[in-house]
Design a protein around this motif. Sequence first.
Motif, PDB file in Angstrom:
ATOM      1  N   PRO A   1       0.808  -1.223   0.000  1.00  0.00           N
ATOM      2  CA  PRO A   1       0.000   0.000   0.000  1.00  0.00           C
ATOM      3  C   PRO A   1       0.844   1.278   0.000  1.00  0.00           C
ATOM      4  CG  PRO A   1      -0.910  -1.596   1.539  1.00  0.00           C
ATOM      5  CD  PRO A   1       0.419  -2.140   1.110  1.00  0.00           C
ATOM      6  N   LYS A   2       1.949   1.278   0.749  1.00  0.00           N
ATOM      7  CA  LYS A   2       2.806   2.466   0.781  1.00  0.00           C
ATOM      8  C   LYS A   2       3.562   2.629  -0.531  1.00  0.00           C
ATOM      9  CE  LYS A   2       6.214   4.984   3.509  1.00  0.00           C
ATOM     10  NZ  LYS A   2       7.002   5.042   4.762  1.00  0.00           N
ATOM     11  N   LEU A   3       4.048   1.532  -1.087  1.00  0.00           N
ATOM     12  CA  LEU A   3       4.785   1.625  -2.355  1.00  0.00           C
ATOM     13  C   LEU A   3       3.896   2.160  -3.468  1.00  0.00           C
ATOM     14  CD1 LEU A   3       6.833  -1.709  -2.243  1.00  0.00           C
ATOM     15  CD2 LEU A   3       7.772   0.613  -2.211  1.00  0.00           C
ATOM     16  N   TYR A   4       2.687   1.638  -3.576  1.00  0.00           N
ATOM     17  CA  TYR A   4       1.788   2.080  -4.635  1.00  0.00           C
ATOM     18  C   TYR A   4       1.078   3.387  -4.289  1.00  0.00           C
ATOM     19  CZ  TYR A   4       2.407  -2.407  -7.001  1.00  0.00           C
ATOM     20  OH  TYR A   4       2.938  -3.485  -7.665  1.00  0.00           O
ATOM     21  N   GLY A   5       0.983   3.689  -2.990  1.00  0.00           N
ATOM     22  CA  GLY A   5       0.298   4.897  -2.557  1.00  0.00           C
ATOM     23  C   GLY A   5       1.244   6.064  -2.374  1.00  0.00           C
ATOM     24  N   ASP A   6       1.870   6.169  -1.198  1.00  0.00           N
ATOM     25  CA  ASP A   6       2.742   7.305  -0.886  1.00  0.00           C
ATOM     26  C   ASP A   6       3.889   7.454  -1.882  1.00  0.00           C
ATOM     27  OD1 ASP A   6       1.140   7.607   1.312  1.00  0.00           O
ATOM     28  OD2 ASP A   6       2.574   6.767   2.749  1.00  0.00           O
ATOM     29  N   ALA A   7       4.489   6.324  -2.277  1.00  0.00           N
ATOM     30  CA  ALA A   7       5.657   6.388  -3.152  1.00  0.00           C
ATOM     31  C   ALA A   7       5.301   6.483  -4.624  1.00  0.00           C
ATOM     32  CB  ALA A   7       6.555   5.175  -2.910  1.00  0.00           C
ATOM     33  N   GLY A   8       4.078   6.090  -5.006  1.00  0.00           N
ATOM     34  CA  GLY A   8       3.648   6.188  -6.396  1.00  0.00           C
ATOM     35  C   GLY A   8       4.382   5.263  -7.351  1.00  0.00           C
ATOM     36  N   VAL A   9       4.870   4.136  -6.851  1.00  0.00           N
ATOM     37  CA  VAL A   9       5.635   3.194  -7.672  1.00  0.00           C
ATOM     38  C   VAL A   9       4.733   2.545  -8.718  1.00  0.00           C
ATOM     39  CG1 VAL A   9       6.910   1.003  -7.573  1.00  0.00           C
ATOM     40  CG2 VAL A   9       7.297   2.761  -5.829  1.00  0.00           C
ATOM     41  N   GLY A  10       5.295   2.267  -9.884  1.00  0.00           N
ATOM     42  CA  GLY A  10       4.507   1.666 -10.951  1.00  0.00           C
ATOM     43  C   GLY A  10       4.363   0.166 -10.836  1.00  0.00           C
ATOM     44  N   VAL A  11       5.450  -0.517 -10.449  1.00  0.00           N
ATOM     45  CA  VAL A  11       5.423  -1.974 -10.377  1.00  0.00           C
ATOM     46  C   VAL A  11       6.406  -2.442  -9.317  1.00  0.00           C
ATOM     47  CG1 VAL A  11       7.169  -2.276 -12.190  1.00  0.00           C
ATOM     48  CG2 VAL A  11       5.557  -4.114 -11.725  1.00  0.00           C
ATOM     49  N   VAL A  12       6.033  -3.519  -8.622  1.00  0.00           N
ATOM     50  CA  VAL A  12       6.895  -4.123  -7.606  1.00  0.00           C
ATOM     51  C   VAL A  12       7.258  -5.529  -8.080  1.00  0.00           C
ATOM     52  CG1 VAL A  12       7.095  -4.870  -5.198  1.00  0.00           C
ATOM     53  CG2 VAL A  12       5.807  -2.788  -5.774  1.00  0.00           C
ATOM     54  N   LEU A  13       8.536  -5.852  -7.984  1.00  0.00           N
ATOM     55  CA  LEU A  13       9.017  -7.159  -8.414  1.00  0.00           C
ATOM     56  C   LEU A  13       9.533  -7.940  -7.213  1.00  0.00           C
ATOM     57  CD1 LEU A  13      10.194  -4.864 -10.694  1.00  0.00           C
ATOM     58  CD2 LEU A  13      10.438  -7.001 -11.933  1.00  0.00           C
ATOM     59  N   ASN A  14       9.248  -9.230  -7.209  1.00  0.00           N
ATOM     60  CA  ASN A  14       9.697 -10.125  -6.150  1.00  0.00           C
ATOM     61  C   ASN A  14      10.757 -11.063  -6.703  1.00  0.00           C
ATOM     62  OD1 ASN A  14       9.813 -11.847  -3.818  1.00  0.00           O
ATOM     63  ND2 ASN A  14       8.449 -13.265  -4.888  1.00  0.00           N
ATOM     64  N   ALA A  15      11.993 -10.928  -6.203  1.00  0.00           N
ATOM     65  CA  ALA A  15      13.082 -11.814  -6.609  1.00  0.00           C
ATOM     66  C   ALA A  15      13.335 -12.860  -5.529  1.00  0.00           C
ATOM     67  CB  ALA A  15      14.347 -11.004  -6.875  1.00  0.00           C
ATOM     68  N   SER A  16      14.091 -13.866  -5.888  1.00  0.00           N
ATOM     69  CA  SER A  16      14.451 -14.962  -4.974  1.00  0.00           C
ATOM     70  C   SER A  16      13.223 -15.609  -4.329  1.00  0.00           C
ATOM     71  CB  SER A  16      15.411 -14.470  -3.892  1.00  0.00           C
ATOM     72  OG  SER A  16      16.640 -14.077  -4.438  1.00  0.00           O
ATOM     73  N   PRO A  17      12.312 -16.154  -5.134  1.00  0.00           N
ATOM     74  CA  PRO A  17      11.129 -16.807  -4.559  1.00  0.00           C
ATOM     75  C   PRO A  17      11.469 -18.061  -3.758  1.00  0.00           C
ATOM     76  CG  PRO A  17      11.240 -17.196  -6.920  1.00  0.00           C
ATOM     77  CD  PRO A  17      12.277 -16.165  -6.612  1.00  0.00           C
ATOM     78  N   LEU A  18      12.693 -18.598  -3.936  1.00  0.00           N
ATOM     79  CA  LEU A  18      13.139 -19.732  -3.125  1.00  0.00           C
ATOM     80  C   LEU A  18      14.088 -19.273  -2.022  1.00  0.00           C
ATOM     81  CD1 LEU A  18      13.802 -22.546  -5.768  1.00  0.00           C
ATOM     82  CD2 LEU A  18      11.648 -21.762  -4.765  1.00  0.00           C
ATOM     83  N   CYS A  19      14.061 -17.958  -1.723  1.00  0.00           N
ATOM     84  CA  CYS A  19      14.885 -17.389  -0.655  1.00  0.00           C
ATOM     85  C   CYS A  19      16.360 -17.734  -0.887  1.00  0.00           C
ATOM     86  CB  CYS A  19      14.414 -17.888   0.714  1.00  0.00           C
ATOM     87  SG  CYS A  19      14.927 -16.839   2.086  1.00  0.00           S
ATOM     88  N   MET A  20      16.848 -17.394  -2.063  1.00  0.00           N
ATOM     89  CA  MET A  20      18.235 -17.638  -2.474  1.00  0.00           C
ATOM     90  C   MET A  20      18.629 -19.105  -2.303  1.00  0.00           C
ATOM     91  SD  MET A  20      20.381 -14.208  -1.437  1.00  0.00           S
ATOM     92  CE  MET A  20      20.279 -14.405   0.329  1.00  0.00           C
ATOM     93  N   GLY A  21      17.730 -19.993  -2.661  1.00  0.00           N
ATOM     94  CA  GLY A  21      18.011 -21.419  -2.639  1.00  0.00           C
ATOM     95  C   GLY A  21      17.782 -22.108  -1.319  1.00  0.00           C
ATOM     96  N   LEU A  22      17.315 -21.381  -0.312  1.00  0.00           N
ATOM     97  CA  LEU A  22      17.063 -21.988   0.990  1.00  0.00           C
ATOM     98  C   LEU A  22      15.882 -22.954   0.936  1.00  0.00           C
ATOM     99  CD1 LEU A  22      17.704 -21.918   4.129  1.00  0.00           C
ATOM    100  CD2 LEU A  22      15.913 -20.175   4.276  1.00  0.00           C
ATOM    101  N   LEU A  23      14.854 -22.603   0.160  1.00  0.00           N
ATOM    102  CA  LEU A  23      13.609 -23.371   0.143  1.00  0.00           C
ATOM    103  C   LEU A  23      13.644 -24.436  -0.941  1.00  0.00           C
ATOM    104  CD1 LEU A  23      11.212 -20.341   0.651  1.00  0.00           C
ATOM    105  CD2 LEU A  23      11.970 -21.981   2.380  1.00  0.00           C
ATOM    106  N   ARG A  24      14.530 -25.378  -0.759  1.00  0.00           N
ATOM    107  CA  ARG A  24      14.671 -26.496  -1.683  1.00  0.00           C
ATOM    108  C   ARG A  24      15.349 -27.633  -0.931  1.00  0.00           C
ATOM    109  NH1 ARG A  24      20.007 -26.003  -5.411  1.00  0.00           N
ATOM    110  NH2 ARG A  24      21.473 -25.806  -3.700  1.00  0.00           N
TER     111      ARG A  24
END
Length: 361
Positions: free
Chosen positions: A195-218
């Motif tokens: 909400p803050k990124l899209y609201g107060d900061a006015g960001v266009g898009v948010v990206l999520n990297a490392s969905p496996l937590c840098m290889g921890l979740l395997r």
Amino acid sequence: MNPFTEATGRIVLGGAGWSRQLITDPSSKPVLQTILHALSLGIRAFDTSPYYDPSEILLGAAFSSPEITTRYARSDLLLMTKCGRITATSFDYSPATIRASVLRSLIRFSTSYLDVVFAHDVEFVTRDECVAAVRTLFEMKDEGIIRHVGISGYPPAVLADRATYIRESLGRCVDAVQSYCHMNVQNTALKTVLPKLYGDAGVGVVLNASPLCMGLLRSGGVPIGELGDFHPAPRGLREAAAKAAEYVEGHGGNMASLALRYAVGEFARADKKGGGITILGGGSIEEIEENVATVKKVLKRGDGEGDGDLRGYTVLDEDAWRADEGLFNGVREILGEWLDYSWESPDAAFFDAKKREAVLN
């Protein structure tokens, strides 16, 4: 403006899989063939950094190859890189260095523009240093060298703070914010700052990297490259993740696949404005094949058609999500006290190194 969803769907291919942090001798890998295969599956957005040495060099060579340039127009691709982080403990956000880094990236990719450039790991510098770097990136955007300006880093709250401060200081909003290890089955803290990124900061898009937590979740533990075990997860979290992987395998599943399905699906549920863009790993043809197949298990095509180009897979498959819910809950129960745990970034070792550097200078 969201520069991604129409062109790429919900998926970006990350370049850290060709870095010395994660593997030994990245230059020995068939990078061009791997990228060509990713393109054939519908992946059109690619993210790297000079810090992921030698990833940017290897990817730049691939995208400069006639095997790609004769098959794909530059406008068909989204090429993203970063600037400002030099080594594990060294950062240079000065305007001259930021500009030089971007110009070097242009040369490496043999292109006249970059689609997105992120100020890399902004939590390691002051707010004003971050603003100075982003101001330079905005200048290069105005010059047509960069299409979109972004910031990246680990702590979501710091990213939201920096993005808001940039808007307040410069009167302009960053186009993209990239977080990592904060939208997965172990940690979903990224949701709290959307909400803050899209609201107060006015960001266009948010990206999520490392969905496996840098290889921890395997299964098998964190990846070890030329630089050794760099992963900051403490022993207790590693042990809990290993138990969770055993639990999933005991139910006939694969931890990496389940974790990726959770990350992609949960972000699609949480991020209604930017689209929920996930940056996948994939340093080999086999890994990309597996990851794309996994994404297709949790997303479905928006046009209702069957199999096909990954860009069409933009809608969460609610039936598939419900089928996985029992395993999701079981994993999170095992993780227990480690749910939403975040390590320090920067950590004490970084500050100790800076103190030693100050004494020597």
